[in-house]
Design an enzyme around this catalytic site. Structure first.
Site, PDB file in Angstrom:
ATOM      1  N   ARG A  80      49.499 101.972  57.221  1.00 10.50           N
ATOM      2  CA  ARG A  80      49.345 100.901  56.202  1.00 10.50           C
ATOM      3  C   ARG A  80      47.902 101.141  55.545  1.00 10.50           C
ATOM      4  O   ARG A  80      47.841 101.036  54.400  1.00 10.50           O
ATOM      5  CB  ARG A  80      49.214  99.508  56.441  1.00 10.50           C
ATOM      6  CG  ARG A  80      49.632  98.549  55.853  1.00 10.50           C
ATOM      7  CD  ARG A  80      50.975  98.176  55.223  1.00 10.50           C
ATOM      8  NE  ARG A  80      50.943  97.323  54.108  1.00 10.50           N
ATOM      9  CZ  ARG A  80      51.920  96.685  53.733  1.00 10.50           C
ATOM     10  NH1 ARG A  80      52.944  96.912  54.427  1.00 10.50           N
ATOM     11  NH2 ARG A  80      51.792  95.690  52.718  1.00 10.50           N
ATOM     12  N   HIS A  95      52.079  84.261  41.136  1.00 11.78           N
ATOM     13  CA  HIS A  95      52.627  83.782  42.249  1.00 11.78           C
ATOM     14  C   HIS A  95      53.851  82.882  41.672  1.00 11.78           C
ATOM     15  O   HIS A  95      53.191  81.979  41.079  1.00 11.78           O
ATOM     16  CB  HIS A  95      51.986  83.205  43.382  1.00 11.78           C
ATOM     17  CG  HIS A  95      52.755  82.668  44.486  1.00 11.78           C
ATOM     18  ND1 HIS A  95      53.562  83.284  45.178  1.00 11.78           N
ATOM     19  CD2 HIS A  95      52.589  81.441  44.934  1.00 11.78           C
ATOM     20  CE1 HIS A  95      54.280  82.509  45.961  1.00 11.78           C
ATOM     21  NE2 HIS A  95      53.714  81.413  46.024  1.00 11.78           N
TER      22      HIS A  95
HETATM   23  C1  GRF Z   1      57.619  87.334  39.357  1.00 11.01           C
HETATM   24  O1  GRF Z   1      58.077  85.714  39.307  1.00 11.01           O
HETATM   25  C2  GRF Z   1      56.610  87.200  40.550  1.00 11.01           C
HETATM   26  O2  GRF Z   1      55.722  86.269  40.391  1.00 11.01           O
HETATM   27  C3  GRF Z   1      57.341  87.437  41.645  1.00 11.01           C
HETATM   28  O3  GRF Z   1      58.203  88.394  41.264  1.00 11.01           O
HETATM   29  C4  GRF Z   1      58.411  88.104  39.711  1.00 11.01           C
HETATM   30  C5  GRF Z   1      58.127  89.318  39.165  1.00 11.01           C
HETATM   31  O4  GRF Z   1      59.206  89.566  38.168  1.00 11.01           O
HETATM   32  N1  GRF Z   1      56.416  87.886  42.747  1.00 11.01           N
HETATM   33  P1  GRF Z   1      59.098  90.666  37.102  1.00 11.01           P
HETATM   34  O5  GRF Z   1      59.458  92.015  38.054  1.00 11.01           O
HETATM   35  O6  GRF Z   1      57.703  90.707  36.291  1.00 11.01           O
HETATM   36  O7  GRF Z   1      60.322  90.606  36.254  1.00 11.01           O
END
Ligand code: GRF
Length: 202
Positions: free
Chosen positions: A66, A110
């Site tokens: 990682r 998020h």
């Molecule tokens: C978003 O809601 C982000 O916050 C979450 O996954 C989604 C990604 O959407 N972690 P996209 O790939 O931008 O359509």
């Protein structure tokens, strides 16, 4: 000079698309100089290619640890000399090397109202808890899981008949606007992180 953005994605890339669309206007003050991903064959990378933006992939499975992956990712991002790194649906935690290079100028979005419901399942966890409002949080990435200092938040209602999918789609509408507006302001006006507080503007 517009601010240089490197955007990292793992999926459909609708947040990336919103930034690409906004950045087509020079008045936005930022341009996407590269898009990176932790996997191949995703719509996020295809969106970048259609926009003529260079792409790169760093898969954890291609590295012996990682830590090696994290260093390689940091190197690939560094090659594009970003002013700001935007994690837009990037489903990996960045590590020490990455934060050593880009800490304080990496933001992530998020799909929940921090500090509630951190982790991979923000919309599901909010729905299961029975909250009446949820939303999305833009934050400056630190070593924790969705714990960084908050740049912006947006609120959406939870409807009685919501599924995880319908709720997440509603969140994403607000999330995209928040991301575009906040990243544009960070690029045009600058920002300062003071403890847990983020101040936009000089
Ligand atoms: C978003 O809601 C982000 O916050 C979450 O996954 C989604 C990604 O959407 N972690 P996209 O790939 O931008 O359509």
């Amino acid at each position: 000079m517009p601010a240089r953005l490197v955007v990292l994605v793992s999926g459909s890339g609708t947040n990336l698309q919103a930034i690409l669309d906004a950045a087509a206007d020079p008045a936005y003050g930022a341009q996407v100089v590269a898009v990176g991903a932790d996997r191949d064959d995703i719509e996020g990378l295809a969106r970048a290619e259609r926009a003529g933006v260079p792409t790169f992939v760093a898969k954890v499975s291609d590295y012996t640890s990682r830590e090696h992956w994290d260093r390689a990712l940091a190197d690939k991002v560094a090659a594009f000399e970003p002013d700001l790194v935007v994690l837009a649906g990037f489903m990996k935690l960045v590590g020490e090397s990455f934060l050593g290079a880009f800490g304080g100028r990496t933001v992530n979005t998020h799909p929940a109202l921090s500090p509630s419901f951190p982790g991979m399942h923000g919309p599901r966890d909010a729905l299961d808890y029975g909250v009446k409002v949820t939303g999305a949080t833009l934050f400056v990435v630190d070593a924790g899981v969705d714990t960084g200092a908050i740049v912006a938040q947006t609120v959406v209602p939870v409807e009685d008949d919501d599924t995880v999918e319908s709720l997440h789609e509603r969140i994403k509408v607000g999330e995209r606007s928040m991301l575009v507006e906040s990243v544009g302001r960070m690029a045009r006006e600058g920002f300062a992180v003071e403890g847990r507080r983020v101040r936009l503007g000089g």
